[in-house]
Write a protein that holds these residues in place. Structure first.
Motif, short mmCIF file in Angstrom:
data_model
loop_
_atom_site.label_atom_id
_atom_site.label_comp_id
_atom_site.label_asym_id
_atom_site.label_seq_id
_atom_site.Cartn_x
_atom_site.Cartn_y
_atom_site.Cartn_z
N GLY A 128 4.67 6.34 26.07
CA GLY A 128 5.01 6.21 27.45
C GLY A 128 6.02 4.86 27.74
N HIS A 129 5.94 3.80 27.12
CA HIS A 129 6.38 2.65 27.11
C HIS A 129 7.78 2.91 26.40
N LEU A 130 7.87 3.87 25.53
CA LEU A 130 9.17 4.31 24.87
C LEU A 130 10.06 5.06 26.16
N VAL B 25 6.93 -4.60 23.15
CA VAL B 25 6.22 -5.89 23.21
C VAL B 25 5.16 -5.87 24.45
N SER B 26 3.90 -5.56 23.87
CA SER B 26 3.00 -5.79 25.01
C SER B 26 1.77 -6.56 24.68
N GLY B 27 0.43 -6.69 25.14
CA GLY B 27 -0.64 -7.38 25.02
C GLY B 27 -1.08 -7.06 23.51
N ASN C 133 0.37 9.68 24.91
CA ASN C 133 -0.01 8.49 24.14
C ASN C 133 0.76 7.14 24.90
N HIS C 134 -0.13 6.33 25.30
CA HIS C 134 0.38 4.88 25.90
C HIS C 134 1.74 4.40 25.41
N MET C 135 1.91 4.37 24.11
CA MET C 135 2.98 3.64 23.71
C MET C 135 4.32 4.62 23.52
N THR D 100 5.78 -3.42 32.74
CA THR D 100 4.26 -3.39 32.48
C THR D 100 3.63 -2.19 32.98
N ASP D 101 2.37 -2.00 32.57
CA ASP D 101 1.87 -0.50 32.37
C ASP D 101 1.78 0.06 33.80
N ASN D 102 2.41 1.38 33.71
CA ASN D 102 2.46 2.16 35.00
C ASN D 102 2.52 3.65 34.74
ZN ZN Z 1 0.99 -1.04 27.79
#
Ligand code: ZN
Ligand code: KG4
Length: 337
Positions: free
Chosen positions: A118-120, A139-141, A114-116, A300-302
């Motif tokens: 990933g951000h965590l 906080v993303s787009g 899950n992308h979110m 940012t997305d990575n």
């Molecule tokens: Zn993102």
């Protein structure tokens, strides 16, 4: 053990290789990011069909570069992780298909991420010893939320936006001012030349719970410009950014206090904002709250963050089936309590 991560949920094609996992500590061996920003600039936003095609074109060279940067070959990889939700469906499918193909070719497990989440996990990449619970301002787009990260895999949303996401507000204000796309980085740069105290924009919902509202702040900028066409873009950018940052910082500190968390962390594209990083660090220091702010390339997305979440998910839940798919929405419902 080496985990190869793949991220293609939106307009970044990224492949990364990490060693280790969140329990044992992680090292990022490579994190190659190919941005499609130039391809979408003319339209002023991400065009899904263009994004999917660009991911297809870039997947092989980005993968080759990630292996070369890490100094390894496919034989050294122990698992493959790919973002499977949420995101643009055509874009997600490119990464998911590549991930499954590599897992078959290299005979290693495939894990859907899950992308979110990933951000965590981005914060943990650089701070393996981070003691949970922590609060993460994500906080993303597409998202703005305060997440109580109680344990790995156990997350509660304690506050979220009731209208626009913070990144969306940056993008919309920049578009209105004719500053280009994406708006966040442009406003960040321009604000450095402006006066943040020039205009007092509203600080929506401050002192009123942990939810956010950004659409009124965007409208306030538009109304101000209509009344004051002579206003300098740099002052507008700096004053708008200051209002958004004030709200984000105040609510993050409040969330740490309310939940009794050990620390405040940042994640998502807007976490790359210079003023937010500076003000969050200052406010946390003043309150005696440890702050963990990932490097900009991990905000940012990575794919490094996807590899990090994937390595842990593989240990916790085992591999995903090769018949598992991609889901455009649903990130929140499946991930958060
Ligand atoms: Zn993102
Ligand atoms: O996490 P991300 O790369 O992609 C999504 O998952 O949405 O976040 C993209 C968002 C965009 O709205 C972009 O304008 C914003 O992050 N952003 C920034 C900055 N860099 C990217 N916003 C403010 N300041 C920045 N420096």
């Amino acid at each position: 053990m080496l985990t190869l991560g793949i991220e293609t949920s939106c307009d970044e094609t990224s492949v990364a290789i990490i060693e280790g996992d969140a329990d044992s500590g992680m090292t990022v061996l490579s994190n190659v990011i190919s941005s499609q920003v130039a391809l979408h600039a003319e339209a002023g936003g991400v065009v899904p069909e263009i994004a999917s095609r660009a991911h297809l074109t870039m997947m092989e060279p980005v993968l080759a570069q990630a292996l070369a940067d890490a100094g390894v070959t496919g034989k050294d990889i122990g698992a493959v992780a790919a973002t499977s939700e949420p995101g643009l469906i055509g874009a997600l499918l490119v990464g998911v298909s590549a991930g499954k193909a590599l897992s078959v070719a290299w005979n290693v497990p495939y894990v859907a991420v899950n992308h979110m989440e990933g951000h965590l996990f981005a914060t943990l990449l650089e701070n393996p010893g981070l003691e949970l619970p922590v609060v993460v301002l994500l906080v993303s787009g597409g998202h703005t939320m305060l997440v109580a990260m109680d344990q790995l895999g156990s997350y509660r949303v304690v506050g979220s936006t009731i209208d626009d996401a913070a990144g969306e507000a940056f993008d919309k204000v920049a578009r209105y001012l004719g500053l280009g796309y994406p708006g966040g980085p442009v406003i960040d740069r321009l604000a450095k030349e402006g006066d943040a105290k020039a205009i007092r924009f509203p600080r929506a919902l401050v002192g009123n719970g942990l939810d956010f509202s950004f659409s009124g702040m965007k409208t306030a900028v538009i109304n101000y410009v209509r009344k004051h066409p002579e206003a300098e873009n740099a002052d507008l950018a700096a004053s708008f950014q200051e209002a958004v940052v004030d709200v984000l910082v105040a609510k993050t500190i409040e969330a740490v206090k309310v939940t009794g968390a050990n620390a405040a962390c940042l994640g998502g594209g807007v976490a790359a904002n210079s003023r937010l990083r500076e003000r969050m660090a200052q406010a946390c220091k003043a309150e005696g709250i440890p702050a963990f702010i990932p490097g900009r390339e991990f905000c940012t997305d990575n794919a490094a963050m996807i590899a990090a979440a994937g390595a842990w998910r593989l240990k916790a839940d085992g591999p995903s089936g090769l018949d598992s798919g991609a889901t455009p929405s649903g990130g929140r419902s499946t991930l958060f309590a």
